[in-house]
Scaffold this motif. Structure first.
Motif, PDB file in Angstrom:
ATOM      1  N   GLU A 227      29.911  36.100  38.819  1.00  0.00           N
ATOM      2  CA  GLU A 227      30.870  36.839  37.992  1.00  0.00           C
ATOM      3  C   GLU A 227      30.402  36.927  36.544  1.00  0.00           C
ATOM      4  N   VAL A 228      29.806  35.860  36.045  1.00  0.00           N
ATOM      5  CA  VAL A 228      29.288  35.887  34.678  1.00  0.00           C
ATOM      6  C   VAL A 228      28.179  36.922  34.544  1.00  0.00           C
ATOM      7  N   VAL A 229      27.297  36.978  35.540  1.00  0.00           N
ATOM      8  CA  VAL A 229      26.231  37.976  35.498  1.00  0.00           C
ATOM      9  C   VAL A 229      26.813  39.383  35.509  1.00  0.00           C
ATOM     10  N   THR A 230      27.868  39.600  36.278  1.00  0.00           N
ATOM     11  CA  THR A 230      28.533  40.904  36.291  1.00  0.00           C
ATOM     12  C   THR A 230      29.061  41.267  34.906  1.00  0.00           C
TER      13      THR A 230
ATOM     14  N   ILE B  39      30.581  35.296  26.463  1.00  0.00           N
ATOM     15  CA  ILE B  39      31.171  35.267  27.799  1.00  0.00           C
ATOM     16  C   ILE B  39      31.625  33.834  28.051  1.00  0.00           C
ATOM     17  N   HIS B  40      32.921  33.642  28.160  1.00  0.00           N
ATOM     18  CA  HIS B  40      33.453  32.306  28.406  1.00  0.00           C
ATOM     19  C   HIS B  40      33.449  32.008  29.907  1.00  0.00           C
TER      20      HIS B  40
ATOM     21  N   ARG C  54      38.453  29.827  32.500  1.00  0.00           N
ATOM     22  CA  ARG C  54      38.463  30.987  31.615  1.00  0.00           C
ATOM     23  C   ARG C  54      37.158  31.746  31.812  1.00  0.00           C
ATOM     24  N   ILE C  55      37.257  32.936  32.336  1.00  0.00           N
ATOM     25  CA  ILE C  55      36.085  33.800  32.490  1.00  0.00           C
ATOM     26  C   ILE C  55      36.437  35.155  31.901  1.00  0.00           C
TER      27      ILE C  55
END
Length: 380
Positions: A362-365, A343-344, A322-323
């Motif tokens: 992707e999390v940083v994005t 942010i998951h 899950r993102i």
């Protein structure tokens, strides 16, 4: 004076640590902007190695991982997404192996033997493998090179990660660059907003999430042994669906003999019958780790020194990781009710190391617009 803004990351497993380091690197690129403090909050921390106290809990799977990069043909939408993340992780492991040789990443050869390969494996060739994985050196074995009963075999250049060494290295890097830590057993990702006066947002890298009905444990049992002369990974798929593998854990970590994959199994203690079977299967493929296809094992079980029986619960999620960003109104100290985001980034299952840096990117994005909205950086 107002409280310094804080970003909280939940979880000190491979996803949480990689994300913390990558976000920290990103923020430091903008020296002229006021930067928030990154606080890493977790229940379990990298601090020991298998066989030496203190032992980590079965739920801290990152510390127990065999952690070799073993690509899976991207035959589904989920596997295609994971392949994208894997390519980014391969790029980072390649850099680390060159520039940070003591971090725990080692280049090695990966070998695969499959008794009943699916079409994804059968149709794979050197060009498609390189394009999908970013790894080089793919070579499919001829029939004369295959052990009895094996339908398909191949090798490729890959990476092994000594997971305790690597996690500790990431944590040291995070700390020396100004990161802060807190040991705490949170009951909810939203509880994290109570840990500081001005929390901008939270990154939930908790592994299994908090009550997500799509999450479940996948029990894995392996054996850390003193087979010190294994220099390449060997993975064998058996016709009954079971998998056997040998993974050298460089930096004096012995060799991992495995392993099981048991979805929904909550058992936390090693099964001695399983250990026996793992060692038997490991000895059958042990000659293959030296490029010898003979079927006679070089050693007996009694000649193998067991350093540790390892059980870990891989944090698996139906449908894959899950993102995404979730928004809620939360109460935050003197600020009253404020709109905040989580942010998951959880549910990697057994592929945490393989996709770690792709997920972190992707999390940083996803964090970029949250930072801009908080006026921490004008443009990231």
């Amino acid at each position: 004076m107002s409280q310094a803004p804080t970003i909280i990351i939940i979880g000190a497993g491979i996803i949480g640590l990689s994300t913390a380091v990558r976000l920290q690197q990103n923020l430091k690129q903008h020296a002229n902007s006021p930067r928030p403090q990154i606080l890493l909050v977790a229940r379990e921390w990298p601090a020991s190695i298998p066989g030496a106290p203190p032992l980590h809990s079965v739920d801290y799977a990152s510390m127990w991982a065999g952690a070799h990069v073993r690509p899976i043909p991207a035959t589904t939408a989920q596997l295609k997404q994971e392949a994208k993340w894997l390519r980014q992780a391969v790029m980072e492991f390649d850099r680390q192996a060159t520039e940070e040789p003591a971090c725990g990443v080692t280049r090695t050869t990966g070998v695969e033997y499959l008794e009943s390969p699916d079409q994804g494996y059968v149709q794979q060739d050197a060009a498609s493998f390189a394009s999908e994985t970013g790894l080089s050196g793919y070579r499919k074995y001829s029939k004369s090179e295959l052990p009895e009963g094996v339908a398909l075999g191949y090798e490729y250049e890959t990476f092994c990660i000594n997971s305790p060494v690597y996690c500790e290295s990431l944590l040291r890097q995070f700390l020396v660059q100004g990161g802060k830590t807190m040991k705490k057993d949170l009951k909810s990702e939203w509880e994290a907003f109570s840990l500081a006066a001005n929390v901008l947002f939270v990154i939930n890298a908790s592994g299994t999430g908090f009550g997500d009905p799509n999450c479940f444990p996948t029990r894995g049992q392996t054996v850390v042994t003193d087979l010190l002369d294994v220099k390449r990974t060997v993975t064998k798929q058996n016709k009954d669906g079971a998998w056997s593998f040998l993974i050298p854990r460089f930096f004096n970590g012995g060799t991992i003999v495995g392993g099981t994959k048991e979805p929904g199994d909550w058992r936390s203690t090693p099964c001695m019958r399983t250990r026996q079977k793992l060692l038997e299967n490991g000895l059958e493929i042990e000659p293959l780790a030296h490029g010898d296809s003979i079927s006679t094992p070089k050693k007996t079980i009694d000649e193998i020194g067991v350093i540790s029986d390892v059980v870990g619960r891989r944090p698996t999620r139906q449908g894959g990781m899950r993102i995404e960003v979730e928004k809620r109104t939360v109460a935050q100290h003197l600020n009253g009710s404020v709109n905040r985001s989580v942010i998951h980034a959880y549910g990697a299952g057994g592929r945490g190391y393989e996709i770690s840096w792709g997920v972190a990117n992707e999390v940083v994005t996803l964090a970029v617009p949250l930072l801009a909205k908080s006026q921490i950086v004008a443009k990231l």
